[in-house]
Design an enzyme around this catalytic site. Structure first.
Site, PDB file in Angstrom:
ATOM      1  N   GLU B 263     -20.648  18.553  41.213  1.00  0.00           N
ATOM      2  CA  GLU B 263     -20.021  17.539  42.085  1.00  0.00           C
ATOM      3  C   GLU B 263     -20.697  17.686  43.267  1.00  0.00           C
ATOM      4  O   GLU B 263     -20.753  16.575  44.051  1.00  0.00           O
ATOM      5  CB  GLU B 263     -18.318  17.765  42.213  1.00  0.00           C
ATOM      6  CG  GLU B 263     -17.551  17.491  40.963  1.00  0.00           C
ATOM      7  CD  GLU B 263     -17.800  16.097  40.106  1.00  0.00           C
ATOM      8  OE1 GLU B 263     -18.131  15.194  40.910  1.00  0.00           O
ATOM      9  OE2 GLU B 263     -17.721  15.919  38.913  1.00  0.00           O
ATOM     10  N   HIS B 266     -23.186  15.300  43.883  1.00  0.00           N
ATOM     11  CA  HIS B 266     -22.711  13.969  44.104  1.00  0.00           C
ATOM     12  C   HIS B 266     -22.432  13.870  45.643  1.00  0.00           C
ATOM     13  O   HIS B 266     -22.662  13.065  46.508  1.00  0.00           O
ATOM     14  CB  HIS B 266     -21.170  13.498  43.406  1.00  0.00           C
ATOM     15  CG  HIS B 266     -21.640  13.206  42.016  1.00  0.00           C
ATOM     16  ND1 HIS B 266     -22.465  12.171  41.678  1.00  0.00           N
ATOM     17  CD2 HIS B 266     -20.919  13.576  40.832  1.00  0.00           C
ATOM     18  CE1 HIS B 266     -22.284  11.833  40.168  1.00  0.00           C
ATOM     19  NE2 HIS B 266     -21.519  12.752  40.066  1.00  0.00           N
ATOM     20  N   GLU B 292     -25.526   9.856  39.556  1.00  0.00           N
ATOM     21  CA  GLU B 292     -25.534  10.953  38.337  1.00  0.00           C
ATOM     22  C   GLU B 292     -26.792  11.741  38.468  1.00  0.00           C
ATOM     23  O   GLU B 292     -26.742  13.017  38.222  1.00  0.00           O
ATOM     24  CB  GLU B 292     -25.092  10.135  37.138  1.00  0.00           C
ATOM     25  CG  GLU B 292     -24.669  11.458  36.084  1.00  0.00           C
ATOM     26  CD  GLU B 292     -23.598  11.892  36.353  1.00  0.00           C
ATOM     27  OE1 GLU B 292     -22.768  11.402  37.083  1.00  0.00           O
ATOM     28  OE2 GLU B 292     -23.320  12.897  35.832  1.00  0.00           O
TER      29      GLU B 292
END
Lengths: 495, 495
Positions: B263, B266, B292
């Site tokens: 994460e 991201h 992604e």
């Protein structure tokens, strides 16, 4: 067939959903948001404020309100239209540009205040605050012109419908007459009492667990709400999802615990608002003063009472460990200790109204244009000397920078706190009249009858009645300071 | 003089602010909201979805787009208009009623799924899911009619512009050819290896502290973001305030830690998007596949590599205590362990693409109307047998109920995961070509050169270029699965 009332309901339902978004992101801003998120958040909240304003000023509302007059309607629908009309009229007096300017200035000022207060930075604050005051004065002028109220009263009316300086000033003059001597008497009486200070540290996790347990005892519904942390404790969120906050200090659990009791009073009002009207002004909390009367019913009428402290003393020992300070006599002394201090939110039940009277007098003069923002610190200091005998020169942090209210322009709110204290005293006089064994019930943990009374008389009524009628229906008489004075003399002088 | 471009910018800035509200309340719903708040939240989010739709379909946009064509503009402005037009065209194909119906059905289905998944309740889920599928099929039909794409490709195009089944299917057919044998070879090779299992419990507070430290190492800006907990980990919030989540188990820190690394990939993309364009489509992340590719650059290219595990091993020991399982050779084995399993989010780098291919095939057939919602479990089971040799009959929890994506109608998203893995492998082939000592640098904590490359080639480019051009500019060649295959053979077979 869509009636005029249905048109109004559709618009106010949409507004309610926008308010949901506004409440949640405002809670997030105070309790969760990291600092770099603030500019984008401010812009998003300002955009939403404009949108809500546009919704309330949409052209189809005027003919719908007009047509609703002609429709046959029951008492509930009539009250519902009355409350919708109130919000609509206020909004239609304010241009979108002013709403946006106020929201932007308020967001910026409030955010900077969070660090400026810690830094005692009055000069920095003043720079952000001037545009807030300017926007609110414009707002007040527009509202005053339309309503015939003074500028300050036009602001008060939004928080406490029907309340004016002409009603507040004599009531506050009454308090100014008997309260300072009472404070002196109580301080003198308490001077000879020995109070054992609780010895910390009290780990925050333990304080939080204790707070959650007390919230449960007070009927908070955890499937419909949360407890978190923010600089300035508040009750936010929405009726279906109530977010209360507190702030912890490892050295002292006393304030945080009673803060949780206080916010739980606000929360239960919200959680018990009637669900069938929740999306309409009719189903929302009556006023800020009535809201405060709930938090103060919980904090002052229940929370600091000997029977309630008797009830929770075992929980305090269970979570924070046993120590002599947790004996019931000592807990009662701690929670009824009177001592003039700088900070409103840390002040006691007796000195609190003097903090409010000070703010009321300053904000009224500021909005009426009798003083300017830069005059506030010296005026603050003068009044602190006069009312509580304290010097705040150069101490902005614990002086005029201590509260969040003025940072985002919520002028006219402060009187609600002391009105709330007086409402609460009057409710409990009525409850005691019906329930002579109230103290015994509370000590035994049987709080259900008190909650049932509040639910029936206040929570379930939402905005069904104008404030004076709500209070009179509940207590059998209009608001008076008598019950408040009697409550204070009884608690603090056993008189 | 307000040009057409300025008109467009004003509308998309407003849209950006609404998206801010939507992102924050969606994060809140997943990470903070108590259960009873859900109906009101769903209604508020649906109202906001309609509003965003209305903003994108406002009548003044069509002439502004028309006029913008005639205006002289630089390359940036041209790209900006291209990205605005893309969003505008999609929105204008969808009626507000459909947008609201999908949002309401999706919110309801997703919320119920949170308990239904735990209860393995396929029948209950199916009832909420049918309206979601019905709404998405309608949406797909409208988009397909206008674009000439198939219904499924019309959905894929929203997440991965320009990508179609005609491109994906041969690439996935290629993977289906060499990946299952590779999985078998690696499983056979690893069968003789001994892996020491870490022995818990690992307190959640310690895991969280470790995660925060690894985020810091990876450059996460904590003044512009947070780490919290949700059932399904995600990266949400807004570019200025990025909210990532993970989920903890006291028995196992391995998944949660690498989830945080994922994460954070991201998050850094969002945190480094160019601020001067952040309020416009031009300044937003290029696509879900490129998004992604950032999380997988962090997790697969960096996170599970021997040098990175060497770097963080001391932190693991510091926060979780020392034990034999934390020796570097063993950590490498743990984080490169290949074992076919039921759950996509817990699966390894090698079997993950097979989970994606399964979902791609099922959701494509579902959207094209070749199968119905009730057919999904048996099809799921058949493909799990074929691709990974596993039986999922009656196990909905770890079968077709395991993912959040389908619950709120995000069909067409799944291929992005494996496209992202292939993009990431291609980036790192390019980085290694320029930086032969990459492994040594990572082991020494010198991650700056990698971040500089990603920042320059991907993060700062936002939506400046169409996806194929972005990838070709960054790596010197169009996307190919070659680098992905080479990366996997090298990591898992030292080949």
């Amino acid at each position: 067939m869509s009636s005029a009332y249905e048109t109004l309901v559709a618009s106010f339902t949409k507004l309610y959903r926008y308010q949901h978004l506004a409440s949640i992101v405002a809670w997030d801003q105070a309790a969760m948001m990291p600092s770099k998120g603030n500019d984008a958040r401010g812009a998003a909240m300002a955009e939403l404020a404009v949108l809500m304003h546009d919704t309330l000023t949409a052209p189809q509302l005027a003919p719908a309100f007009e047509a609703a007059k002609a429709e046959s309607s029951d008492a509930i629908e009539t009250a519902s239209v009355r409350e919708m009309r109130r919000q609509w009229q206020i909004a239609n007096l304010l241009p979108a540009s002013l709403v946006e300017a106020k929201s932007l200035a308020g967001t910026r000022c409030e955010h900077a205040w969070r660090t400026q207060r810690k830094a005692n930075d009055w000069t920095g604050f003043l720079e952000n605050w001037r545009p807030v005051v300017a926007a609110v004065r414009q707002e007040a002028t527009l509202l005053a012109e339309a309503t015939g109220l003074t500028r300050y009263d036009a602001l008060v009316d939004r928080f406490e419908p029907g309340m004016t300086t002409a009603v507040i000033e004599p009531m506050f003059a009454d308090l100014k007459r008997w309260l300072p001597p009472l404070i002196r008497d109580v301080v003198a009486k308490q001077r000879t009492e020995e109070v054992v200070r609780p010895t910390g540290p009290f780990p925050i996790a333990a304080q939080r667990a204790l707070g959650l347990e007390v919230m449960k005892l007070l009927g908070f519904d955890f499937e419909g709400g949360r407890l978190d942390v923010s600089t300035h404790p508040f009750c936010g969120g929405v009726a279906e999802d109530v977010r209360i906050t507190t702030r912890y200090s490892e050295d002292d659990f006393v304030q945080a615990l009673m803060g949780v009791v206080h916010e739980t009073g606000h929360a239960r009002y919200e959680q018990r608002l009637p669900r069938e009207w929740v999306h309409l002004p009719l189903g929302q909390a009556r006023s800020m003063g009535i809201h405060e009367s709930q938090s103060l019913s919980f904090e002052m009428q229940i929370g600091r009472s000997r029977p309630f402290l008797t009830l929770i003393a075992p929980l305090v020992r269970q979570h924070l460990g046993d120590q002599p300070a947790f004996e019931i006599e000592n807990l009662v002394k701690i929670y009824t200790r009177v001592r003039p201090g700088f900070v409103r939110t840390e002040s006691d039940e007796l000195t609190y109204p003097m903090h409010i009277i000070l703010r009321f007098e300053i904000e009224r003069a500021l909005i009426e244009g009798e003083i300017e923002p830069e005059d506030v610190p010296s005026l603050w200091d003068a009044k602190m000397h006069e009312y509580l005998g304290m010097d705040t020169k150069g101490n902005y942090r614990d002086g005029c920078l201590q509260d969040i209210h003025w940072t985002d322009g919520a002028f006219g709110y402060f009187p609600s706190y002391t009105l709330g204290a007086m409402y609460a005293a009057q409710y409990f006089a009525a409850i005691r009249a019906r329930m002579p064994d109230l103290d015994g019930r509370i000590a035994a943990g049987d709080l259900a009858p008190v909650f049932a009374w509040l639910d029936e008389q206040i929570w379930s009524q939402a905005s069904r009645w104008p404030t004076p009628e709500l209070v009179e229906r509940a207590t059998g008489a209009p608001l008076t300071a008598t019950h408040f004075e009697r409550h204070l003399r009884s608690r603090y002088l056993n008189a």
